[in-house]
Design a protein around this motif. Structure first.
Motif, mmCIF file in Angstrom:
data_model
loop_
_atom_site.group_PDB
_atom_site.id
_atom_site.type_symbol
_atom_site.label_atom_id
_atom_site.label_comp_id
_atom_site.label_asym_id
_atom_site.label_seq_id
_atom_site.Cartn_x
_atom_site.Cartn_y
_atom_site.Cartn_z
ATOM 1 N N VAL A 7 22.101 24.358 114.187
ATOM 2 C CA VAL A 7 20.781 24.886 113.821
ATOM 3 C C VAL A 7 20.955 26.070 112.864
ATOM 4 N N GLY A 8 20.246 25.985 111.739
ATOM 5 C CA GLY A 8 20.345 27.010 110.710
ATOM 6 C C GLY A 8 21.358 26.695 109.635
ATOM 7 N N MET A 9 22.192 25.663 109.846
ATOM 8 C CA MET A 9 23.192 25.269 108.850
ATOM 9 C C MET A 9 22.601 24.251 107.876
ATOM 10 N N VAL A 10 23.305 24.037 106.775
ATOM 11 C CA VAL A 10 22.845 23.133 105.721
ATOM 12 C C VAL A 10 23.587 21.809 105.833
ATOM 13 N N LEU A 11 22.837 20.690 105.831
ATOM 14 C CA LEU A 11 23.475 19.371 105.885
ATOM 15 C C LEU A 11 24.267 19.111 104.609
ATOM 16 N N PRO A 12 25.507 18.623 104.721
ATOM 17 C CA PRO A 12 26.315 18.355 103.531
ATOM 18 C C PRO A 12 26.109 16.950 102.959
ATOM 19 N N HIS A 13 25.280 16.125 103.610
ATOM 20 C CA HIS A 13 25.056 14.751 103.134
ATOM 21 C C HIS A 13 23.762 14.223 103.733
ATOM 22 N N ASP A 14 23.224 13.166 103.126
ATOM 23 C CA ASP A 14 22.049 12.504 103.693
ATOM 24 C C ASP A 14 22.410 11.878 105.044
ATOM 25 N N ILE A 15 21.451 11.835 105.936
ATOM 26 C CA ILE A 15 21.615 11.129 107.208
ATOM 27 C C ILE A 15 20.596 9.995 107.237
ATOM 28 N N THR A 16 21.100 8.802 107.468
ATOM 29 C CA THR A 16 20.286 7.585 107.406
ATOM 30 C C THR A 16 19.722 7.230 108.775
ATOM 31 N N GLU A 17 18.497 6.721 108.750
ATOM 32 C CA GLU A 17 17.866 6.195 109.966
ATOM 33 C C GLU A 17 17.537 4.727 109.744
ATOM 34 N N ILE A 18 17.836 3.894 110.740
ATOM 35 C CA ILE A 18 17.537 2.465 110.659
ATOM 36 C C ILE A 18 16.738 2.067 111.894
ATOM 37 N N VAL A 19 15.556 1.520 111.656
ATOM 38 C CA VAL A 19 14.741 0.950 112.722
ATOM 39 C C VAL A 19 14.605 -0.533 112.401
ATOM 40 N N LYS A 20 15.163 -1.391 113.215
ATOM 41 C CA LYS A 20 15.223 -2.823 112.925
ATOM 42 C C LYS A 20 13.861 -3.383 112.544
ATOM 43 N N ASP A 21 13.849 -4.086 111.402
ATOM 44 C CA ASP A 21 12.663 -4.766 110.879
ATOM 45 C C ASP A 21 11.548 -3.810 110.451
ATOM 46 N N GLN A 22 11.823 -2.505 110.459
ATOM 47 C CA GLN A 22 10.767 -1.561 110.101
ATOM 48 C C GLN A 22 11.168 -0.598 108.992
#
Length: 345
Positions: free
Chosen positions: A14-29
Motif C-alpha cells: 500500500v502506497g507503492m507504485v505498480l511496476p507493470h499492468d495487472i490483468t484480470e480475466i473473467v471467463k466469457d465476460q
C-alpha cells in the motif's frame, strides 16, 4: 534477481507504485487491465489484488543494463513496423498491437519473423502473409516476454528486425482497369444468361479496380484470341478470361489465350476450388483464365492471387504450388474469408 530486488506482501505494498499492468480475466465476460503500471496501491485495492491471485508485489529497481517491458515494446514496434502500419504508443499489459493504416494486402517477412521469435525473450504474432486487411484491423502484436530483460536482448531483436525489408507491412492495392472475356457458346448465343461478369465486377471493385472492356466469345479459339486482343487494344491492364478451362472438347479457352500471344503460361493449381486456373502474360499485361467454379463459389484461387497480381507480383508455378498447404476451401455455409484458413500456407 536483478531488476526485482524486493518482494513485499500486498498489505505492505500500500502506497507503492505498480511496476507493470495487472490483468484480470473473467471467463466469457472480460479480459483487460485491472490495474495500470504506475498505479499507486491503495488499501481498498488489497482485496481486489488477492482475488486476482496476487499475494505479493515486486518492488522494481532497474539496473543501467536492464529494460522494462513497456520501453522494450515501443522499441520492438518501431523496428518491426513498416509501410502501411500504425500503432499506439500506449503499452497495454506489456503489449503493442500493430494495425493496418490502409486497406491493402498484409506482407510478412516470414523468415525474419521466425528468426526474431527464435530469440526467445521477445515475441511477435501476426496474421498470415498475403491476407487482405482493412484499415484499423490489428495485424500483429508484440511484447517482451519477461517484465525486465537485459538491454542487449532488445538491441539484438531490433537489429534483426531491421536487417532486411520491414517485417510487417500493409501494401495498398493499385486500382487497374480490367478487361473481361466471357467465353462459351451457350452464353454467346443467348441460350443462358451470363453470371460471370457480375461476379468479376464485384471482386474487382472490392479491390479498388474497375472493369473497362467486356467481350463475349463462343467456343472458338480464334474468336477468343480476338476478344482478348480487343481488350488489350482498349487499354486493359489486366484481362480475366472466364469459362472453358476444363477438359471437354468444347473447352478451348486455353488455346485462345495461347493464340493471343500468351507467355509464361502456368495451368493448374493445388487449390480447390480453382484447380484448372491459368496465369500468364501477354506482353507485360497479366492474363488470368478462370474456370467455371468462379461463378458458383464465393471464394476461389482467384481471390488468393488477384491482390498479389495487382501489386505487380509474378504468379508462377512455385507461387501456386505453395498454395497447396491451406488450399482446400471448407465451403462453409457462411463464408468468412479471409477470416479462415483458406490459402494460408
Amino acid at each position: 534477481m536483478k531488476g526485482r530486488d524486493r518482494i513485499v506482501s500486498v498489505e505492505e505494498a500500500v502506497g507503492m507504485v505498480l511496476p507493470h499492468d495487472i490483468t484480470e480475466i473473467v471467463k466469457d465476460q472480460f479480459k483487460g487491465r485491472a490495474f495500470r503500471k504506475g498505479h499507486i496501491i491503495r488499501a481498498e485495492d488489497v482485496d481486489h489484488l488477492r482475488r486476482l491471485g496476487k499475494e505479493h508485489i515486486y518492488v522494481l529497481r532497474l539496473g543501467p543494463d536492464e529494460i522494462h517491458e513497456n520501453e522494450a515494446a515501443l522499441r520492438l514496434a518501431e523496428a518491426l513496423a513498416g509501410e502501411g502500419i500504425e500503432y499506439s504508443e500506449e503499452v497495454v499489459e506489456g503489449k503493442i498491437g500493430l494495425k493496418a493504416a490502409v486497406d491493402g494486402l498484409l506482407k510478412i517477412d516470414r523468415e525474419t519473423l521466425y528468426r526474431f521469435n527464435l530469440l526467445g525473450e521477445v515475441m511477435c504474432a501476426t496474421l498470415h502473409d498475403n491476407t487482405p486487411v482493412r484499415q484499423g484491423e490489428q495485424v500483429a502484436a508484440l511484447r517482451l516476454i519477461p517484465l525486465v530483460a537485459p538491454r542487449r536482448v532488445v538491441d539484438e531483436a531490433t537489429a534483426l528486425a531491421r536487417s532486411g525489408a520491414p517485417v510487417v507491412r500493409v501494401l495498398p492495392l493499385p486500382g487497374v482497369r480490367a478487361g473481361l472475356v466471357i467465353t462459351g457458346s451457350e452464353v454467346f448465343h443467348g441460350r443462358i444468361e451470363d453470371k460471370f461478369e457480375g461476379v468479376l465486377r464485384e471482386k474487382l471493385a472490392a479491390l479498388g479496380s474497375t472493369v473497362g472492356a467486356v467481350r463475349f466469345a463462343p467456343d472458338d479459339p480464334d474468336l477468343i484470341a480476338a476478344a482478348i486482343t480487343a481488350c488489350l487494344e482498349e487499354g486493359a491492364e489486366l484481362v480475366v478470361v472466364s469459362g472453358g478451362m476444363s477438359v471437354d472438347p468444347d473447352d478451348v479457352t486455353r488455346l485462345g489465350i495461347g493464340l493471343a500471344g500468351a507467355s509464361a503460361v502456368v495451368y493448374g493449381t493445388p487449390v480447390l476450388p480453382g484447380a484448372m486456373f491459368l496465369a500468364c502474360r501477354i506482353g507485360s499485361t497479366p492474363v488470368l483464365g478462370l474456370p467455371a467454379c468462379g461463378m458458383f463459389h464465393a471464394v476461389t484461387v482467384l481471390d488468393l492471387v488477384l491482390p498479389r497480381i495487382l501489386l505487380g507480383e509474378t504468379i508462377g508455378r512455385e507461387e501456386l504450388a505453395a498454395l497447396g498447404h491451406g488450399g482446400l476451401c471448407r465451403n462453409c455455409a457462411r463464408c468468412q474469408y479471409p477470416v479462415c484458413g483458406f490459402g494460408k500456407s
